[in-house]
Each structure stands twice: as C-alpha cells, then as structure tokens.
Design an enzyme around this catalytic site. Structure first.
Site, short mmCIF file in Angstrom:
data_model
loop_
_atom_site.label_atom_id
_atom_site.label_comp_id
_atom_site.label_asym_id
_atom_site.label_seq_id
_atom_site.Cartn_x
_atom_site.Cartn_y
_atom_site.Cartn_z
N GLN A 65 0.81 -1.17 0.11
CA GLN A 65 0.09 0.17 0.03
C GLN A 65 0.76 1.14 0.10
O GLN A 65 0.27 2.32 -0.39
CB GLN A 65 -0.78 -0.07 1.20
CG GLN A 65 -2.01 -1.23 1.28
CD GLN A 65 -2.76 -1.13 2.31
OE1 GLN A 65 -2.55 -1.57 3.45
NE2 GLN A 65 -4.08 -0.37 2.31
N ARG A 117 3.81 0.42 13.12
CA ARG A 117 3.45 -0.94 12.60
C ARG A 117 3.42 -0.84 11.00
O ARG A 117 2.66 -0.03 10.43
CB ARG A 117 1.98 -1.59 12.95
CG ARG A 117 1.46 -2.77 12.36
CD ARG A 117 0.29 -3.15 12.72
NE ARG A 117 0.14 -4.58 12.07
CZ ARG A 117 -1.11 -4.49 11.29
NH1 ARG A 117 -2.16 -3.62 11.14
NH2 ARG A 117 -1.23 -5.76 10.37
N HIS A 153 1.07 -9.07 4.63
CA HIS A 153 -0.22 -8.38 4.61
C HIS A 153 -0.69 -8.39 3.31
O HIS A 153 -0.76 -7.19 2.37
CB HIS A 153 0.13 -6.80 4.89
CG HIS A 153 -0.77 -5.96 5.17
ND1 HIS A 153 -1.16 -5.30 6.45
CD2 HIS A 153 -2.07 -5.39 4.58
CE1 HIS A 153 -2.14 -4.59 6.57
NE2 HIS A 153 -2.77 -4.71 5.35
N ASN A 196 -1.65 -10.54 8.60
CA ASN A 196 -2.84 -9.42 8.66
C ASN A 196 -4.02 -9.76 7.94
O ASN A 196 -4.10 -10.08 6.83
CB ASN A 196 -2.29 -8.26 8.04
CG ASN A 196 -3.36 -7.13 8.32
OD1 ASN A 196 -3.48 -6.34 9.26
ND2 ASN A 196 -4.47 -7.01 7.33
N GLU A 197 -5.13 -9.88 8.95
CA GLU A 197 -6.56 -10.10 8.38
C GLU A 197 -6.52 -11.32 7.23
O GLU A 197 -6.67 -11.21 6.39
CB GLU A 197 -7.01 -9.05 8.00
CG GLU A 197 -7.19 -7.62 8.81
CD GLU A 197 -7.89 -6.56 8.03
OE1 GLU A 197 -8.47 -6.45 6.96
OE2 GLU A 197 -8.10 -5.63 8.81
N ASN A 233 -8.00 -5.94 14.46
CA ASN A 233 -8.33 -4.61 13.22
C ASN A 233 -9.92 -4.64 13.58
O ASN A 233 -10.48 -5.36 13.22
CB ASN A 233 -7.88 -5.08 12.12
CG ASN A 233 -6.50 -4.93 11.83
OD1 ASN A 233 -5.57 -4.70 12.96
ND2 ASN A 233 -6.13 -5.32 10.51
N TYR A 278 -13.09 -1.62 12.80
CA TYR A 278 -13.62 -0.45 12.09
C TYR A 278 -14.79 0.07 12.29
O TYR A 278 -15.22 1.21 12.41
CB TYR A 278 -13.08 -0.18 10.47
CG TYR A 278 -11.83 -0.51 10.14
CD1 TYR A 278 -11.20 -1.70 9.96
CD2 TYR A 278 -11.03 0.79 9.89
CE1 TYR A 278 -9.84 -1.56 9.68
CE2 TYR A 278 -9.51 0.96 9.60
CZ TYR A 278 -8.86 -0.19 9.62
OH TYR A 278 -7.95 -0.27 9.04
N GLU A 293 -5.33 -1.74 14.12
CA GLU A 293 -5.82 -1.07 13.12
C GLU A 293 -7.24 -0.30 13.55
O GLU A 293 -8.05 -1.25 14.01
CB GLU A 293 -6.11 -1.58 11.68
CG GLU A 293 -4.62 -1.78 11.04
CD GLU A 293 -5.04 -2.39 9.61
OE1 GLU A 293 -5.97 -2.24 8.81
OE2 GLU A 293 -4.09 -3.34 9.18
O1 LIG Z 1 -16.12 -4.28 -0.38
S1 LIG Z 1 -17.18 -5.10 -0.09
O2 LIG Z 1 -18.28 -4.64 1.03
O3 LIG Z 1 -17.56 -6.22 -0.76
C1 LIG Z 1 -16.11 -6.24 1.28
C2 LIG Z 1 -15.41 -5.33 2.00
C3 LIG Z 1 -15.22 -5.94 3.51
N1 LIG Z 1 -13.81 -5.71 3.87
C4 LIG Z 1 -13.09 -4.18 3.53
C5 LIG Z 1 -12.07 -4.04 4.44
N2 LIG Z 1 -11.49 -5.06 5.48
C6 LIG Z 1 -11.17 -4.53 6.61
C7 LIG Z 1 -10.20 -3.30 6.52
O4 LIG Z 1 -9.09 -3.93 5.84
C8 LIG Z 1 -7.99 -3.45 6.52
O5 LIG Z 1 -8.35 -1.87 6.88
C9 LIG Z 1 -7.68 -0.98 5.91
C10 LIG Z 1 -8.52 -0.31 5.36
O6 LIG Z 1 -9.63 -1.05 4.63
C11 LIG Z 1 -6.82 -1.62 4.87
O7 LIG Z 1 -6.18 -0.50 4.03
C12 LIG Z 1 -5.83 -2.56 5.42
O8 LIG Z 1 -4.83 -3.03 4.43
C13 LIG Z 1 -6.62 -3.77 6.14
O9 LIG Z 1 -5.74 -4.28 7.14
C14 LIG Z 1 -12.37 -5.99 5.81
C15 LIG Z 1 -13.72 -6.05 5.34
#
Ligand SMILES: O=S(=O)(O)CCCN1CCN(CCO[C@@H]2O[C@H](CO)[C@@H](O)[C@H](O)[C@H]2O)CC1
Length: 488
Positions: A26, A84, A130, A174-175, A315, A317, A384
């Site tokens: 990224q 990180r 990642h 990661n994830e 992580n 959000y 995150e």
């Molecule tokens: O689009 S759709 O709805 O079909 C599916 C999306 C669902 N995902 C999106 C991002 N992700 C978590 C975040 O992903 C994380 O957070 C950051 C922000 O995204 C990334 O930049 C990081 O690399 C990552 O670690 C997990 C769930």
C-alpha cells in the site's frame, strides 16, 4: 489489570502505547526495483488494470521505498511509541519457494527502515504478511496448496534471522480472512478466485498451520536470544443483535465466531469454532460431500496450534446488525450460506468514503469485551482503526472518529477492566486502498499522488492524535482536554 494510575475516566494508563500503521504493497512502490519479485497485487493490477478503481496500482504508491526517512520524521512528529509496517515477501524472496535465494537489497531496506525508527525512539512492530503473496507461489496454487506451509516457514525463519535483533513484536498475518475469504472465495481481493465454501476454508487451514509453524520456529530458535513476541492480526466488525430475541443473539454470536473465531479459536483455544464445524459438516453431508468442506485438524495438530500467540491483535473499524435467518437454500456451497445470518448496517450510522465502513464507536468497546470474555482476558493490541474520506487536510470527521472510538476504548480499559495495551491508527498516510485504489483516504497525513515527490501534508487529525498521545487524554479541543488533572 492495574489502572490505578489513570486519574480520570478519559485518561489512558501511562503504560498504554499509541502507534500508526501502513502495509508494504500500500505504501512502498518500487514494485520491481533492487531485485524485488512480482507479487499477486503487481500481477493482478498489471494483467487486469480495471480490477482496481481508476486503474490505480501500487507501482509507486507513496514511494516509501525511497522516502522512508520522511515517513519516520512524520512518525516522530506525531510522537507515536511504535510504527506498525509490513514486509514484502517478494522483496526478500523474489521466487518465494523454500530454498530460493534471498534478495540482500530487500533485507537492507527493512534494516534501514527499522534502524531509522530505533534511532528516533520509535519501536518497530512488524507484520510478516499483509496480503502480498509472491506471484510464483500463487502460480504453484497459492494458499489452498498445503505446500505454502513450508514456504512461509522458510520466509519467516529468514526474517527472524535477519531482523530479529531489531524487531521484538511480530505479527504473522494481517487479516487472513481477507486473503482467504475475499481472495479465494469472493473475488474482491487478489488473486480474485471465487470458490467460496471450499478454497476459502482450504486457504485458512494452510494459513493457520503456517502461522503455528512460524510461531514455534520463533519460540524454539529465536525467543531465548531475541526476547520478542509473536501474534496474528485478526479483523472483525462488531455484530450487534438486530433485536432482543434469543435467535438474533445466537445469530450475532455465530457471525463473530465465523469471522474472529475462524482464526482466533484455533490459535488460542485449539480448534475451529464448534458452530463452524457443526454447520459446515452438516451442510456438506446434505450436499452430498463425502467429507466436510471444512478441513479437520488432527489431535496432534490441535495441540501444535493451540496457544500459538503472545498477544491478541484486533483490527476493528465498524459494526453490522446480525439477524437470524431461516435455513433456506441447502444446495448453495459458500461461506455466506454456511454462516446464514442476515447482516446489515443502520442508515443512521454516519457514513465514510468506504461502503463497508460506517462510524460505530460503541462497537469497539463491545468487541474488546467479547475478546476478553471469549479468550479469558488476554493482552489485546488494537492493530488497526481509522476512517476514510475523499481527501482534504481539514478532516473533522476523522478527529471525531478517533475521539469517539478512543473514548469507548478507554472506557473498556478503565471501567470494564479489559486488558488493551496498544492502539494503532490506520493509517499514517493516505495509501493504496486495494480495490478502491487511491480514492478512499485513511491517512493522518495526505499524500499527493499526482506529484512525483508524493508530497506528504499533515492533516488536522494528525495534530489531534499527537495531542492524545502526549496528554494520554481525549482532548475536547486543543485548549481544554477532558482530563481535569491535565489542565495546564
Ligand atoms: O467491499 S465489500 O463490501 O464487498 C467487502 C469489504 C469488506 N472488507 C473491507 C475491508 N476490510 C477491513 C479493512 O482492511 C484493513 O483496513 C484497511 C482499510 O480498509 C486496509 O487498508 C488495510 O490494509 C486492512 O488491513 C475487511 C472487510
């Protein structure tokens, strides 16, 4: 948990550490420089340019490969305790496979970055993987191929050897859900396969065994000498029952077991969540499979995998509502139908620039309480958390996001006694946001992707985050923070 030294509800304990995060594909750029091999994101963006919005790619990204000293200066200015970042596997091992030659210039880059951090009093916190799998390994089958376990172990051992004198906190993956479910199941991440209900489970099985092998390698060959810690970064949204009914409560618990538990349970408790085993075994049988689509760990594998963590990393959000659903189409082979829960967001929740991300601060407090209850109050790192917009350096939404989420986090620590010891803002700077390219921006610093210099500019939220770090308090605005004892 001793929080006696926190003198007010809004004050983080003095031992608490703050950081910021990025990831190799990224931010680094230099996609084919100094001996780096191709990875699956280089491959998909070059062979299928329209896969990513605006045909963006990470060929240059933030150019951190050349500008890492600027990045460290930004981190220093923020006042973070740690940074990180992740290592690009294909920069270390261009061919990926076990026994393949190490790219010395790749090692050198990460030693320079790590040393620069240490020289500036910032602790490096390193993610080994990642999402940027070396393309040659993908062409040998990628993560559903059990051989990946030995290739990953070979990679991990080299990194521990070459950087372990400087790095004391390691995260294996990661994830992994994004790699396995989105990468091999739903097609929304590279390599964009769509065999959900099979490849996503095979991918996860190999990945968890790879994690455990790397953990044991560190534990047996490096820990005594280097004294570091190893964990896995697992993501989930918070799942709130859509109503007070028993069924919706069960649906919400099932949903978090299928997301955090899918990875957390094997490495902490020893096996996949029982609800995953039961549901996938039963549905596979009804669909005529001779064996379950969910691979099985043997007794000895369970023992080998159980307890392979020195901290729990999250992580988080946003949140979803979870609503119970009738069992309908038994014939559908897929993760979503194995889960069979209706997930949705509340229109009243504030939107961001990312369709999947709405602002739900209380979800963070609930998630860390769930981790504490489910895994017997382990030490937890938030690795995150952050919010996206469409750009601009005056970012009040990001300031409000951080204040509200951090307020819920400090309540979890001070009032609920959850053992969270670190918080990491995603992200230090705007960067390549996967399928959305550079259109969704998460940074505390903006990056001008139209300038060859990739000029970084501090946003208002960076000043806010610096205030929180230096006062350990949630500031209402710069002149009067919420902690009486801190009033100057
Ligand atoms: O689009 S759709 O709805 O079909 C599916 C999306 C669902 N995902 C999106 C991002 N992700 C978590 C975040 O992903 C994380 O957070 C950051 C922000 O995204 C990334 O930049 C990081 O690399 C990552 O670690 C997990 C769930």
């Amino acid at each position: 948990l001793d929080t006696s030294n926190s003198t007010s509800k809004n004050k983080f304990p003095d031992y608490f550490k703050f950081g910021a995060a990025t990831a190799s594909y990224q931010v680094e750029g230099a996609w084919n420089e100094d001996g780096k091999g191709e990875n699956i994101w280089d491959h998909i963006t070059h062979t299928n340019p329209t896969y990513v919005e605006n045909e963006d790619n990470g060929d240059v990204a933030c150019d951190s490969y050349h500008k890492y000293k600027e990045d460290v200066a930004m981190l220093k200015d923020l006042g973070v305790d740690y940074y990180r970042f992740s290592i690009s596997w294909s920069r270390i091992l261009p061919y990926g496979v076990t026994g393949s030659p190490v790219n010395k210039l790749g090692i050198e880059y990460y030693r320079n970055l790590t040393q620069e951090l240490l020289d500036n009093g910032i602790e490096p916190m390193v993610t080994l993987f990642h999402w940027d799998t070396p393309e040659p390994l993908q062409e040998l089958g990628g993560w559903p191929n059990p051989e990946m376990e030995e290739h990953y172990a070979y990679y991990a051992r080299i990194v521990f050897e070459q950087l372990g004198d400087l790095v004391k906190i390691w995260m294996t993956f990661n994830e992994p859900k994004q790699t396995c479910l989105e990468g091999y199941g739903k097609g929304v991440k590279a390599p964009a396969f769509t065999t959900t209900g099979m490849a996503d489970y095979k991918c996860t099985h190999t990945l968890i065994k790879s994690h455990a092998k790397a953990y044991h390698i560190y534990d047996e060959e490096f820990k005594a000498k280097q004294g570091g810690r190893v964990g896995m970064v697992i993501d989930t949204v918070w799942f709130e029952p859509a109503s007070g009914s028993e069924k919706d409560a069960e649906a919400a618990e099932r949903a978090i077991q299928f997301t955090y538990g899918w990875y957390g349970n094997p490495i902490i408790l020893g096996n996949y969540p029982q609800v995953m085993i039961d549901r996938i075994d039963e549905r596979s049988k009804q669909q005529g499979f001779a064996q379950s689509r969910l691979p099985k760990f043997s007794e000895e594998e369970v023992d080998y995998i159980k307890g392979t963590y020195d901290f729990v990393a999250l992580n988080m959000y946003t949140a979803n509502y979870a609503e119970w659903k009738e069992e309908t189409d038994i014939s559908d082979v897929g993760y979503d139908s194995d889960l069979n829960v209706h997930l949705f967001m509340d229109d009243s929740w504030e939107e961001s620039a990312s369709s999947w991300l709405r602002v739900v601060p209380w979800g963070l407090r609930k998630t860390v309480n769930w981790l504490s209850k489910t895994y017997n109050n382990p030490e937890i790192f938030i690795t995150e958390n952050g919010v996206s917009d469409r750009g601009g350096i005056d970012d009040p939404q990001r300031i409000n996001f951080y204040r509200e989420y951090l307020s819920n986090l400090v309540d979890a620590i001070v009032e609920d006694g959850v053992n969270v010891t670190r918080y990491t803002a995603w992200s230090l700077m705007d960067n390549f946001e996967w399928g959305s390219g550079y259109s969704e921006k998460f940074g505390l610093y903006s990056v001008d992707f139209s300038s060859p210099e990739r000029t970084r500019t501090k946003k208002a939220s960076a000043d806010y985050y610096s205030q929180v770090i230096s006062t350990r308090c949630l500031v209402d605005s710069c002149e009067n923070n919420l902690c009486a004892d801190n009033r100057k």
